[in-house]
Design a protein around this motif. Structure first.
Motif, PDB file in Angstrom:
ATOM      1  N   LEU A  47      61.247  35.958  42.697  1.00 26.68           N
ATOM      2  CA  LEU A  47      59.800  36.058  42.870  1.00 26.68           C
ATOM      3  C   LEU A  47      59.407  35.924  44.335  1.00 26.68           C
ATOM      4  CD1 LEU A  47      57.045  36.250  41.420  1.00 26.68           C
ATOM      5  CD2 LEU A  47      57.057  33.759  41.295  1.00 26.68           C
ATOM      6  N   PHE A  48      60.010  34.964  45.041  1.00 25.11           N
ATOM      7  CA  PHE A  48      59.586  34.682  46.412  1.00 25.11           C
ATOM      8  C   PHE A  48      60.412  35.396  47.472  1.00 25.11           C
ATOM      9  CE2 PHE A  48      57.593  31.164  44.157  1.00 25.11           C
ATOM     10  CZ  PHE A  48      56.327  31.209  44.715  1.00 25.11           C
ATOM     11  N   ARG A  49      61.577  35.900  47.122  1.00 27.88           N
ATOM     12  CA  ARG A  49      62.369  36.637  48.109  1.00 27.88           C
ATOM     13  C   ARG A  49      62.373  38.133  47.863  1.00 27.88           C
ATOM     14  NH1 ARG A  49      68.108  33.800  49.183  1.00 27.88           N
ATOM     15  NH2 ARG A  49      68.132  35.451  50.755  1.00 27.88           N
ATOM     16  N   GLY A  50      61.909  38.546  46.687  1.00 27.27           N
ATOM     17  CA  GLY A  50      61.869  39.966  46.403  1.00 27.27           C
ATOM     18  C   GLY A  50      63.016  40.393  45.500  1.00 27.27           C
ATOM     19  N   PRO A  51      62.922  41.597  44.931  1.00 26.32           N
ATOM     20  CA  PRO A  51      63.893  42.042  43.929  1.00 26.32           C
ATOM     21  C   PRO A  51      65.267  42.334  44.482  1.00 26.32           C
ATOM     22  CG  PRO A  51      62.379  43.816  44.486  1.00 26.32           C
ATOM     23  CD  PRO A  51      61.864  42.587  45.172  1.00 26.32           C
ATOM     24  N   GLY A  52      65.432  42.440  45.781  1.00 24.86           N
ATOM     25  CA  GLY A  52      66.751  42.756  46.348  1.00 24.86           C
ATOM     26  C   GLY A  52      67.692  41.578  46.434  1.00 24.86           C
ATOM     27  N   HIS A  53      67.217  40.366  46.095  1.00 20.24           N
ATOM     28  CA  HIS A  53      68.043  39.164  46.210  1.00 20.24           C
ATOM     29  C   HIS A  53      68.475  38.682  44.850  1.00 20.24           C
ATOM     30  CE1 HIS A  53      67.265  38.540  50.524  1.00 20.24           C
ATOM     31  NE2 HIS A  53      66.097  39.092  50.252  1.00 20.24           N
ATOM     32  N   ARG A  54      69.631  38.071  44.825  1.00 21.30           N
ATOM     33  CA  ARG A  54      70.180  37.539  43.567  1.00 21.30           C
ATOM     34  C   ARG A  54      70.160  36.027  43.584  1.00 21.30           C
ATOM     35  NH1 ARG A  54      69.704  41.576  40.094  1.00 21.30           N
ATOM     36  NH2 ARG A  54      70.531  43.502  40.940  1.00 21.30           N
TER      37      ARG A  54
END
Length: 337
Positions: free
Chosen positions: A330-337
């Motif tokens: 949510l806070f780092r964006g969809p590209g992070h796991r």
């Protein structure tokens, strides 16, 4: 508390509960309350943060990692801190007065690591530029927040802003304990004038604000210059050094007090028990690691002393309303796991 004030407080609770169920109403609140509303809404959209999901969380202080919203006020705004509101770090381009009429209020100041506990009859004054977050409430607490435009504050609040005690000489945050019944009457009347807006309400509000400033000055005369205890910061620093094995005895030893006395100091300073403060500090460490590192949730759990990642998951979900993985996305964006 008289029936007129109770009716206003109940109406604010109902309106905010409805507003937080609608993304359009949330967006309208953001546009009306924040000086940087366009930038904030654009940021939330770019991070794909759906407003309903975001404001359903009890704590969104992690938003400050990417942006600190700035509250604004053109004249005067008076409102209850309702049960619908969430904790979020924000700044101000105006003055804010936080008055506790019933129960208690806990605030966090991330720039200093301090926390502040206010009880019934206590008031704090925040100057423009102060950054804080007010914790959510669950019971029948009555916390009234008064936003005052800088020009109005300069004119109406001179007794406290220009004084030698708390609030004067540029104090960013000043605390006034056990204020008079007259001060609490001023808070109630400011709430009524703002809500009802009868003829000449602005002039009346300036008068009540001036009287409130006098009463705060009287409450602050002879008070300690430090606005609140730095003990919470020392506790936060201690947990940061000992994230997996922080305990009361270790903390008490680090500050040179007995376990019982340290426990009482923590309660007096923060309004929470030692264990509650440690749990909160660990959650703040977890959120920073989720945002700033690529460590797995399991490794973060081990660092914080949890026997398994499920222990962190349960605590994290209780604190933030979603899992660590969901929080990271949510806070780092969809590209992070």
């Amino acid at each position: 508390m008289d029936g007129q004030v109770e009716a206003i407080l109940d109406d604010q609770e109902r309106r905010e509960r409805r507003a937080y169920a609608s993304p359009h109403a949330i967006e309208a609140m953001i546009r009306g309350d924040f000086a940087d509303a366009p930038a904030l809404l654009d940021l939330l959209e770019r991070h794909r943060m759906p407003l309903l999901r975001l404001f359903a969380m009890r704590d969104v202080t992690a938003l400050a990692a990417v942006h600190v919203p700035v509250r604004t006020c053109a004249f005067l705004h008076v409102a209850k801190h309702t049960r619908s509101q969430v904790a979020y770090v924000h700044g101000h381009d105006c003055h804010e007065i936080v008055a506790v009429m019933r129960g208690e209020c806990r605030q966090r100041f991330p720039n200093t690591g301090m926390t502040l506990a206010l009880h019934a009859g206590d008031v704090c004054l925040l100057r423009p530029g102060a950054v804080h977050a007010i914790d959510p409430i669950d019971g029948d607490e009555v916390i009234v927040k008064i936003m005052v435009a800088p020009d109005v504050a300069r004119e109406a609040m001179r007794p406290v802003l220009d004084g030698d005690g708390p609030g004067g000489d540029g104090d960013e945050v000043a605390v006034f304990r056990s204020c008079s019944d007259t001060a609490m009457l001023c808070v109630r009347m400011l709430l009524v004038e703002h809500a009802r807006r009868r003829g000449h309400w602005r002039q009346a509000a300036r008068g009540w604000l001036s009287l409130l400033a006098v009463e705060l000055r009287r409450a602050g005369d002879g008070a300690a210059t430090a606005p609140f205890s730095p003990l919470a910061r020392r506790l936060s620093e201690y947990v940061a050094r000992h994230p997996a094995d922080a305990d009361l005895h270790g903390f008490a030893t680090s500050i040179g007090y007995s376990d019982d006395y340290a426990s009482r100091l923590v309660r007096q300073s923060t309004g929470r028990t030692f264990l509650e403060c440690v749990a909160d500090a660990r959650m703040r460490i977890a959120t920073r690691m989720l945002l700033d590192t690529d460590q797995t949730v399991a490794s973060i759990a081990r660092l914080l002393g949890y026997a398994s990642r499920s222990g962190l998951y349960k605590r994290f979900r209780r604190a933030y309303g979603l899992t660590p993985d969901e929080y990271r996305r949510l806070f780092r964006g969809p590209g992070h796991r």
